[in-house]
Design an enzyme around this catalytic site. Structure first.
Site, PDB file in Angstrom:
ATOM      1  NE  ARG A 272      -1.502  -2.443   2.766  1.00 43.76           N
ATOM      2  CZ  ARG A 272      -1.753  -3.707   2.436  1.00 43.76           C
ATOM      3  NH1 ARG A 272      -2.925  -4.037   1.989  1.00 43.76           N
ATOM      4  NH2 ARG A 272      -0.844  -4.647   2.595  1.00 43.76           N
ATOM      5  CB  THR A 273       3.275   2.594   2.466  1.00 40.72           C
ATOM      6  OG1 THR A 273       2.451   2.058   3.491  1.00 40.72           O
ATOM      7  CG2 THR A 273       3.772   3.965   2.859  1.00 40.72           C
TER       8      THR A 273
ATOM      9  CE  LYS B 272      26.321  -4.799  -6.020  1.00 39.00           C
ATOM     10  NZ  LYS B 272      26.658  -3.797  -7.041  1.00 39.00           N
TER      11      LYS B 272
ATOM     12  NE  ARG C  57       6.825   0.703   5.195  1.00 40.95           N
ATOM     13  CZ  ARG C  57       5.613   0.156   5.115  1.00 40.95           C
ATOM     14  NH1 ARG C  57       5.478  -1.105   4.765  1.00 40.95           N
ATOM     15  NH2 ARG C  57       4.538   0.862   5.379  1.00 40.95           N
TER      16      ARG C  57
ATOM     17  CG  HIS D 249       2.945   3.843   8.815  1.00 40.53           C
ATOM     18  ND1 HIS D 249       3.145   4.699   7.748  1.00 40.53           N
ATOM     19  CD2 HIS D 249       2.534   2.659   8.265  1.00 40.53           C
ATOM     20  CE1 HIS D 249       2.861   4.069   6.618  1.00 40.53           C
ATOM     21  NE2 HIS D 249       2.491   2.839   6.902  1.00 40.53           N
TER      22      HIS D 249
HETATM   23  N1   CP Z   1      -0.486  -0.180   5.999  1.00 40.97           N
HETATM   24  C1   CP Z   1       0.710  -0.378   5.431  1.00 40.97           C
HETATM   25  O1   CP Z   1       1.705   0.283   5.771  1.00 40.97           O
HETATM   26  O2   CP Z   1       0.739  -1.323   4.453  1.00 40.97           O
HETATM   27  P1   CP Z   1       2.007  -1.725   3.593  1.00 40.97           P
HETATM   28  O3   CP Z   1       2.968  -2.430   4.516  1.00 40.97           O
HETATM   29  O4   CP Z   1       1.489  -2.631   2.498  1.00 40.97           O
HETATM   30  O5   CP Z   1       2.632  -0.474   3.043  1.00 40.97           O
END
Ligand code: CP
Length: 319
Positions: free
Chosen positions: A54-55, A82, A104, A132
């Site tokens: 999603r993100t 590496k 992320r 998040h």
């Molecule tokens: N909700 C969320 O962060 O989903 P993803 O891990 O798929 O990005």
């Protein structure tokens, strides 16, 4: 606002401004040509050192719909495999003229650390068990679209709280907007020190899902994050599901207007049954769509000019 690393970076006014901008961006999703020129000439890099559906894809779509050049870098396929350090990788990518860096990382605090190394605007797309922020913003935005003002509304956040960055960002965002928040988990998945934190931040804790559901305006179910667990936190999946899962019987005990949320990915049969996940009360797909609007708003407010994005787009299109 230079970076978005935590909900704490935003004032309440800035959160509401983001929601207004997201509402403008929302209209773009229903257009035939989903493109605004607001970030033309800007470059955004999505660096994902942890899996995401999603993100990552919604930040990519958000950047592209705003006409930014978007480049994706993931741990697999980059020189980190590496042995290159995070700092060297980030400095290398940013040396190519990057305006925005969406990151992320499995380590809590990674986004803050990266923001101290680079000139680009950094957006935290999830760092370990820490935060998040764009997930919390899209969740609160979705809640507001269903319930109106969140002042006095009761939101229950249920599941694996210990390992959840979504819960940590959501508690801050929702209490800031005036919601009453109750977090529910088995004792083994309740974060240590939550008593002092909840007292200071003004939210409630409970081990009893059945006591909380009948008085909730919204229920946010969280995934059990097995990939972050190094011990047994509950006897069996069946036992967890029986004690803390949301099934049709439990959903029927919620107020009629109450919605069911989930940040995804869902594990059907564990924290949520298929019956609930596929019900009309479940907003999981709507949350994903709202995520694009929120991430467009975040990128625009971090990287855009002073003109409103949508007005600017119409003026430019008319030329
Ligand atoms: N909700 C969320 O962060 O989903 P993803 O891990 O798929 O990005």
């Amino acid at each position: 606002m230079k970076h978005l690393l935590s909900i704490d970076d935003l004032s309440t006014d800035e959160i509401l401004q983001l929601f207004e901008t997201a509402a403008d961006m929302h209209d773009v999703q229903s257009r035939e040509v989903k493109k605004l020129p607001a970030l033309r000439g800007r470059t955004v890099v999505n660096m994902f050192f942890e899996d995401s559906t999603r993100t990552r894809s919604s930040f990519e779509i958000a950047g592209k719909w705003l006409s930014a050049d978007v480049i994706n870098v993931s741990a697999k396929g980059s020189s980190t495999s590496k042995g290159e350090s995070l700092r060297d990788t980030v400095l290398t990518v940013c040396a190519m003229g990057v305006d925005g860096l969406v990151i992320r990382h499995p380590a809590s605090g990674a986004a803050v650390q990266v923001s101290q190394w680079v000139d680009a605007a950094v957006v935290n797309a999830g760092d370990g068990m820490h935060e998040h922020p764009t997930q919390a913003l899209l969740d609160a935005y979705t809640l507001q679209r269903h319930l109106g003002s969140l002042e006095g509304r009761h939101v229950a956040i249920i599941g694996d709280l210990t390992h959840s960055r979504v819960f940590r960002s959501n508690v801050q965002c929702l209490t800031r907007l005036g919601a009453r928040v109750t977090v529910v988990a088995p004792p083994t998945l309740m974060p240590s020190g939550i008593g002092a934190w909840s007292a200071a931040a003004g939210f409630e804790t409970s081990y009893d899902i059945d006591a909380v559901l009948p008085e909730a305006d919204a229920v946010m179910m969280l995934r059990v994050q097995r990939e972050r667990m190094n011990a047994a936190f509950f006897p069996t999946e069946r036992e967890y599901s029986r004690r803390y899962g949301l099934d049709g019987d439990r959903m029927a005990r919620m107020p009629e207007h109450a919605i069911v949320m989930h940040p995804g990915p869902m594990v059907r049969g564990m924290e949520i049954t298929a019956e609930v996940a596929d019900s009309e009360r479940c907003t999981v797909v709507e949350q994903v769509a709202n995520g694009v609007s929120i991430r467009m708003a975040v990128l625009y407010l971090l990287l855009g000019g002073n003109e409103p994005a949508v007005t600017h787009a119409r003026t430019t299109e008319e030329k």
